[in-house]
Design an enzyme around this catalytic site. Structure first.
Site, PDB file in Angstrom:
ATOM      1  CE  LYS A 251      -1.673   3.019   2.975  1.00 46.54           C
ATOM      2  NZ  LYS A 251      -1.399   4.123   2.415  1.00 46.54           N
TER       3      LYS A 251
ATOM      4  CB  VAL B 106       1.577   5.899  11.703  1.00 46.48           C
ATOM      5  CG1 VAL B 106       1.046   4.380  10.250  1.00 46.48           C
ATOM      6  CG2 VAL B 106       0.362   7.000  11.093  1.00 46.48           C
TER       7      VAL B 106
ATOM      8  CD  GLU C 167      14.000   1.096   7.979  1.00 50.74           C
ATOM      9  OE1 GLU C 167      14.853   1.962   8.368  1.00 50.74           O
ATOM     10  OE2 GLU C 167      14.545  -0.122   8.605  1.00 50.74           O
TER      11      GLU C 167
ATOM     12  CB  CYS D 138      13.403   9.462   7.612  1.00 55.75           C
ATOM     13  SG  CYS D 138      14.982   8.199   6.753  1.00 55.75           S
TER      14      CYS D 138
ATOM     15  CD  GLU E 288      10.976  13.011  11.914  1.00 50.02           C
ATOM     16  OE1 GLU E 288       9.515  12.643  11.799  1.00 50.02           O
ATOM     17  OE2 GLU E 288      11.051  12.519  10.506  1.00 50.02           O
TER      18      GLU E 288
HETATM   19  N1  LIG Z   1      13.199   5.533   8.800  1.00 48.79           N
HETATM   20  C1  LIG Z   1      13.529   5.210   7.465  1.00 48.79           C
HETATM   21  O1  LIG Z   1      12.977   4.485   6.547  1.00 48.79           O
HETATM   22  C2  LIG Z   1      11.556   6.820   6.946  1.00 48.79           C
HETATM   23  C3  LIG Z   1      12.018   6.757   5.577  1.00 48.79           C
HETATM   24  C4  LIG Z   1      11.071   7.559   5.364  1.00 48.79           C
HETATM   25  C5  LIG Z   1      10.417   8.255   5.595  1.00 48.79           C
HETATM   26  N2  LIG Z   1      10.408   7.941   7.186  1.00 48.79           N
HETATM   27  C6  LIG Z   1       9.481   8.476   7.933  1.00 48.79           C
HETATM   28  O2  LIG Z   1       7.946   8.776   7.322  1.00 48.79           O
HETATM   29  C7  LIG Z   1       7.470   9.868   7.979  1.00 48.79           C
HETATM   30  C8  LIG Z   1       7.137  10.328   6.797  1.00 48.79           C
HETATM   31  O3  LIG Z   1       6.287  10.640   6.023  1.00 48.79           O
HETATM   32  P1  LIG Z   1       4.826  10.059   6.120  1.00 48.79           P
HETATM   33  O4  LIG Z   1       3.846  10.976   6.380  1.00 48.79           O
HETATM   34  O5  LIG Z   1       4.131   9.545   4.790  1.00 48.79           O
HETATM   35  O6  LIG Z   1       4.303   9.221   6.988  1.00 48.79           O
HETATM   36  P2  LIG Z   1       2.696   8.296   7.836  1.00 48.79           P
HETATM   37  O7  LIG Z   1       3.443   7.793   9.391  1.00 48.79           O
HETATM   38  O8  LIG Z   1       1.555   9.599   8.048  1.00 48.79           O
HETATM   39  O9  LIG Z   1       2.491   7.551   6.587  1.00 48.79           O
HETATM   40  C9  LIG Z   1       3.192   6.602   5.909  1.00 48.79           C
HETATM   41  C10 LIG Z   1       2.152   5.595   5.522  1.00 48.79           C
HETATM   42  O10 LIG Z   1       1.063   5.021   6.601  1.00 48.79           O
HETATM   43  C11 LIG Z   1      -0.066   4.685   5.669  1.00 48.79           C
HETATM   44  N3  LIG Z   1      -1.146   4.996   6.817  1.00 48.79           N
HETATM   45  C12 LIG Z   1      -0.943   6.106   7.856  1.00 48.79           C
HETATM   46  N4  LIG Z   1      -1.813   6.191   8.785  1.00 48.79           N
HETATM   47  C13 LIG Z   1      -2.119   4.668   8.772  1.00 48.79           C
HETATM   48  C14 LIG Z   1      -2.912   3.641   9.153  1.00 48.79           C
HETATM   49  N5  LIG Z   1      -3.691   3.889   9.934  1.00 48.79           N
HETATM   50  N6  LIG Z   1      -3.148   1.873   8.579  1.00 48.79           N
HETATM   51  C15 LIG Z   1      -2.266   1.787   6.950  1.00 48.79           C
HETATM   52  N7  LIG Z   1      -1.735   2.721   6.908  1.00 48.79           N
HETATM   53  C16 LIG Z   1      -1.322   4.015   7.367  1.00 48.79           C
HETATM   54  C17 LIG Z   1      -0.541   6.434   5.490  1.00 48.79           C
HETATM   55  O11 LIG Z   1      -1.087   6.300   4.096  1.00 48.79           O
HETATM   56  C18 LIG Z   1       1.293   6.227   4.240  1.00 48.79           C
HETATM   57  O12 LIG Z   1       1.239   4.989   3.423  1.00 48.79           O
HETATM   58  C19 LIG Z   1       8.395  10.952   8.804  1.00 48.79           C
HETATM   59  O13 LIG Z   1       8.174  10.606   9.831  1.00 48.79           O
HETATM   60  C20 LIG Z   1      10.041   9.804   8.007  1.00 48.79           C
HETATM   61  O14 LIG Z   1      10.729  10.016   9.374  1.00 48.79           O
HETATM   62  C21 LIG Z   1      10.891   7.166   7.681  1.00 48.79           C
HETATM   63  O1  LIG Z   2      13.444   9.491   4.131  1.00 47.12           O
HETATM   64  C1  LIG Z   2      14.304   8.429   4.518  1.00 47.12           C
HETATM   65  C2  LIG Z   2      14.661   7.455   3.544  1.00 47.12           C
HETATM   66  C3  LIG Z   2      15.834   8.297   2.723  1.00 47.12           C
HETATM   67  C4  LIG Z   2      17.277   7.526   2.621  1.00 47.12           C
HETATM   68  O2  LIG Z   2      16.789   6.228   2.131  1.00 47.12           O
HETATM   69  O3  LIG Z   2      17.922   8.003   1.900  1.00 47.12           O
END
Ligand SMILES: NC(=O)c1ccc[n+]([C@@H]2O[C@H](COP(=O)([O-])OP(=O)(O)OC[C@H]3O[C@@H](n4cnc5c(N)ncnc54)[C@H](O)[C@@H]3O)[C@@H](O)[C@H]2O)c1
Ligand SMILES: O=CCCC(=O)O
Length: 488
Positions: free
Chosen positions: A181, A240, A258, A292, A390
Site C-alpha cells: 500500500k 503510525v 523504519e 527521515c 521532526e
Molecule cells: N526510517 C526510514 O527509513 C524512513 C523513511 C522515510 C520516511 N520516514 C518517516 O516517515 C514520515 C513521513 O512520512 P508520512 O508522512 O507518509 O508518514 P505516515 O506515517 O503518515 O504515513 C506513512 C504511510 O502510512 C500510511 N498510514 C497512515 N495511517 C495509517 C493507518 N492508520 N493504517 C494504515 N496505514 C496508514 C500512509 O497512508 C502512508 O502510506 C516521517 O516521520 C519520516 O521520518 C522514515
Molecule cells: O526518508 C528516509 C529515507 C531516505 C534515504 O534512504 O536516504
C-alpha cells in the site's frame, strides 16, 4: 503527463495479481501535484475486500517464488533493474509530478531505487546456511534459510520508488510475494514499478499495489492482521508505526519498522568548516528537508559558530525555489500546504523562545501554498519544538554549544534515534562521539549516508530492523535449524 513510455501509467487503475486493475466501483481519488495543487491523475480507492484479493493472489505466488532457485529470482530482479534503468527519465517525471522534488533529485532517486533491485539480485544467490558444533556428540546441526512468506508493506510519499524497492527487492530475492500500500500522495510511481516488475517476469500475484485513501485504516488492518501475511514492513512516522506494530501482534508477524528521526548534526571547533558546510547543506536540504535522515538540529561549537552561520546563509541564498519540473529549480515544494504550515509553526515557536530568523521564515505564497522559503534560525532554545520533533522542511535551527559532553547529551536527549552526523578532524573524538550517539546510522565528516551497501535503520523509537545492505534480506528469511542424529 508526457512520458516516452505511456504504458507506465494506466488511467484509473491499480495493480493486482499481475495485472492493471480497474474496479467496477466509482470510488477514486486524485493524485495532486504539490507544485500546482492540481490533480495529475486519479487512482482507485480500493478497500479491504480488494486488498484481501491481492493477499490471496500473493499466497498462490508464494509457492512459485519459493520453488524458484535464488539464481532464477536474481534473473527476474536483474531484468527489473534494467527496465527501471531504461525508464529512469519517465519514472523521474512521475516522481516529480506527484512528489514535487526537482527532476535532478527524482532521477537520483530512480538510480538509488534501482540499485536496491540490483543489490538484492546479488543477495538472492547468496542465501546460505550454517553448520554448528552440537553439544551432544551424536548430533550434527545445520541451518537453512527459508522465505518468511507473504509480506504486507506500507510506504511513505517522500521516496515513492526507493522506499518500495528497498523492501520489495529484498523480499523477492528471498522468495516472498508482496502486497504494497503506497502513500496516497504518490501511488503512480508504485504502479509504474509494478508494471515493470511484471515485464521482467515476476509471477502473477508476487507484487500487488493497493491504492487507497478513504480505506487506509481498513486496508492497513488487512496488511497487519491477515493470517496469511507473515511479515509486515513499514516506513513512515513513529506514531503510525506504533499503531500498526500493535495490530501485528494479533497474528505475531515478523515486523520491520523504519520510522521518524530527529537527526542531530554537530560541528566541533576542530572541524574543516568548509566541508562541514557542504555536509550540512547536503543533508538538510535534500528533498527540501523531507527525509527521515535530514539534519533536524544543528549544534555548532562556539569557536566556529559565527563562521558556519555566515557560510550557511551565503549557500542558502543561492537556492532557487520553484516547481520541480523547472530545470533551474534547486529546491522544490513541500508535499502539501499542511506540511508548509508545520514548518511555519516550528519557525514561530522558535522565535517565541528567543530564536533569530536570519533568512527565510515564511511560506513562499507567490509560488504556491506548499512552498516554504529555505530558513535559518539561530539562538534556538533546546526545548523549542524544532529541537524536540521532526520539522520535515527546509528549516535549519542552529544551537550553540560549549563542550563535547554537553552536546552528546543534548544530541541523545530524544526518544528517537535514526541518523546523527558530526564533523571533527580529531580521530579520538571521531571514535568517541560515533560510539556515543544513540542512533542507528552515523555520518562522520559527511552529510550523506544513504547507500544501498549500508544497513539502514534506527534505534529507540525510530524503529526495528535494518534494510538494504547484505543483512537487509534477513528481514524476509526464517532460520530453520536441523539436528541430525548420526549414531542410532
Ligand atoms: N526510517 C526510514 O527509513 C524512513 C523513511 C522515510 C520516511 N520516514 C518517516 O516517515 C514520515 C513521513 O512520512 P508520512 O508522512 O507518509 O508518514 P505516515 O506515517 O503518515 O504515513 C506513512 C504511510 O502510512 C500510511 N498510514 C497512515 N495511517 C495509517 C493507518 N492508520 N493504517 C494504515 N496505514 C496508514 C500512509 O497512508 C502512508 O502510506 C516521517 O516521520 C519520516 O521520518 C522514515
Ligand atoms: O526518508 C528516509 C529515507 C531516505 C534515504 O534512504 O536516504
Amino acid at each position: 503527463m508526457q512520458l516516452k513510455n505511456q504504458s507506465l501509467i494506466q488511467p484509473d487503475s491499480a495493480f493486482i495479481n499481475g495485472k492493471w486493475y480497474r474496479p467496477e466501483s466509482d470510488q477514486y481519488f486524485d493524485v495532486i501535484n504539490p507544485a500546482t495543487s492540481q490533480p495529475v491523475a486519479k487512482v482507485p480507492d480500493l478497500d479491504e475486500k480488494q486488498c484481501t484479493e491481492a493477499v490471496d493472489a500473493a499466497v498462490k505466488a508464494a509457492v512459485q517464488l519459493k520453488n524458484m532457485t535464488g539464481k532464477q529470482r536474481a534473473e527476474i530482479l536483474r531484468r527489473w533493474f534494467n527496465l527501471l534503468h531504461e525508464s529512469r527519465d519517465d519514472l523521474a517525471t512521475i516522481i516529480t509530478a506527484e512528489n514535487g522534488k526537482p527532476l535532478a533529485e527524482a532521477r537520483g532517486e530512480v538510480v538509488y531505487a534501482s540499485d536496491f533491485v540490483d543489490w538484492f539480485a546479488g543477495e538472492a544467490t547468496r542465501i546460505d546456511g550454517t553448520v554448528h558444533q552440537a553439544s551432544a556428540s551424536a548430533n550434527r546441526i545445520i541451518t537453512i534459510k527459508q522465505p518468511v512468506g507473504v509480506v504486507g508493506i506500507i510506504t511513505p510519499w517522500n521516496f515513492p520508488a526507493a522506499m518500495i524497492t528497498r523492501k520489495v527487492g529484498a523480499a523477492i530475492a528471498a522468495g516472498c510475494p508482496c502486497v504494497v500500500k503506497p502513500a496516497a500522495e504518490t501511488p503512480l510511481t508504485a504502479l509504474a514499478l509494478a508494471h515493470l516488475a511484471y515485464q521482467a517476469g515476476l509471477p502473477a500475484g508476487a507484487l500487488s499495489i493497493v491504492t487507497t485513501l478513504v480505506h487506509t485504516a481498513s486496508v492497513g488492518k488487512v496488511l497487519t492482521q491477515h493470517p496469511s501475511i507473515r511479515k509486515f514492513s513499514f516506513t513512515g512516522s513513529t506514531a503510525v508505526g506504533k499503531l500498526l506494530a500493535a495490530q501485528c501482534t494479533t497474528t505475531m508477524k515478523k515486523v520491520n519498522l523504519e520510522l521518524g528521526g530527529n537527526a542531530p548534526f554537530i560541528v566541533f571547533d576542530d572541524a574543516d568548516v568548509s566541508k562541514a558546510v557542504d555536509g550540512i547543506v547536503a543533508s538538510k536540504f535534500r528533498l527540501s528537508g523531507q527525509t527521515c535522515v535530514c539534519v533536524n538540529r544543528l549544534y555548532v561549537q562556539s569557536g566556529v559558530h559565527d563562521r558556519i552561520v555566515e557560510a550557511l546563509i551565503a549557500r542558502v541564498n543561492q537556492f532557487r525555489l520553484g516547481p520541480g519540473d523547472d530545470p533551474k529549480t534547486t529546491l522544490g515544494p513541500l508535499i502539501s500546504k499542511k506540511a508548509a504550515e508545520k514548518v511555519a509553526a516550528h519557525t514561530e515557536d522558535a522565535v517565541k523562545r528567543g530564536g533569530h530568523v536570519l533568512t527565510g521564515g515564511e511560506v513562499a505564497s507567490d509560488l504556491g501554498e506548499a512552498f516554504f522559503q529555505p530558513t535559518i534560525v539561530t539562538n534556538v532554545a533546546p526545548d523549542a519544538l524544532c529541537a524536540r520533533s521532526e520539522t520535515f522542511g527546509p528549516f535549519l535551527p542552529i544551537l550553540r554549544f560549549g563542550t563535547e559532553d554537553e552536546v552528546v547529551q543534548m544530541a541523545n536527549s530524544t526518544e528517537v534515534g535514526l541518523a546523527g552526523y558530526f564533523f571533527t578532524e580529531n580521530i579520538s573524538r571521531a571514535w568517541r562521539v560515533a560510539e556515543a550517539l544513540e542512533v542507528g546510522m552515523v555520518g562522520v565528516n559527511t552529510g550523506l549516508i544513504s547507500d544501498v551497501a549500508s544497513p539502514f535503520g534506527g534505534v529507540k523509537e525510530s524503529g526495528q530492523g535494518r534494510e538494504g545492505s547484505r543483512i537487509g534480506i534477513d528481514e524476509y528469511l526464517e532460520v530453520k535449524s536441523m539436528t541430525f542424529a548420526v549414531n542410532n
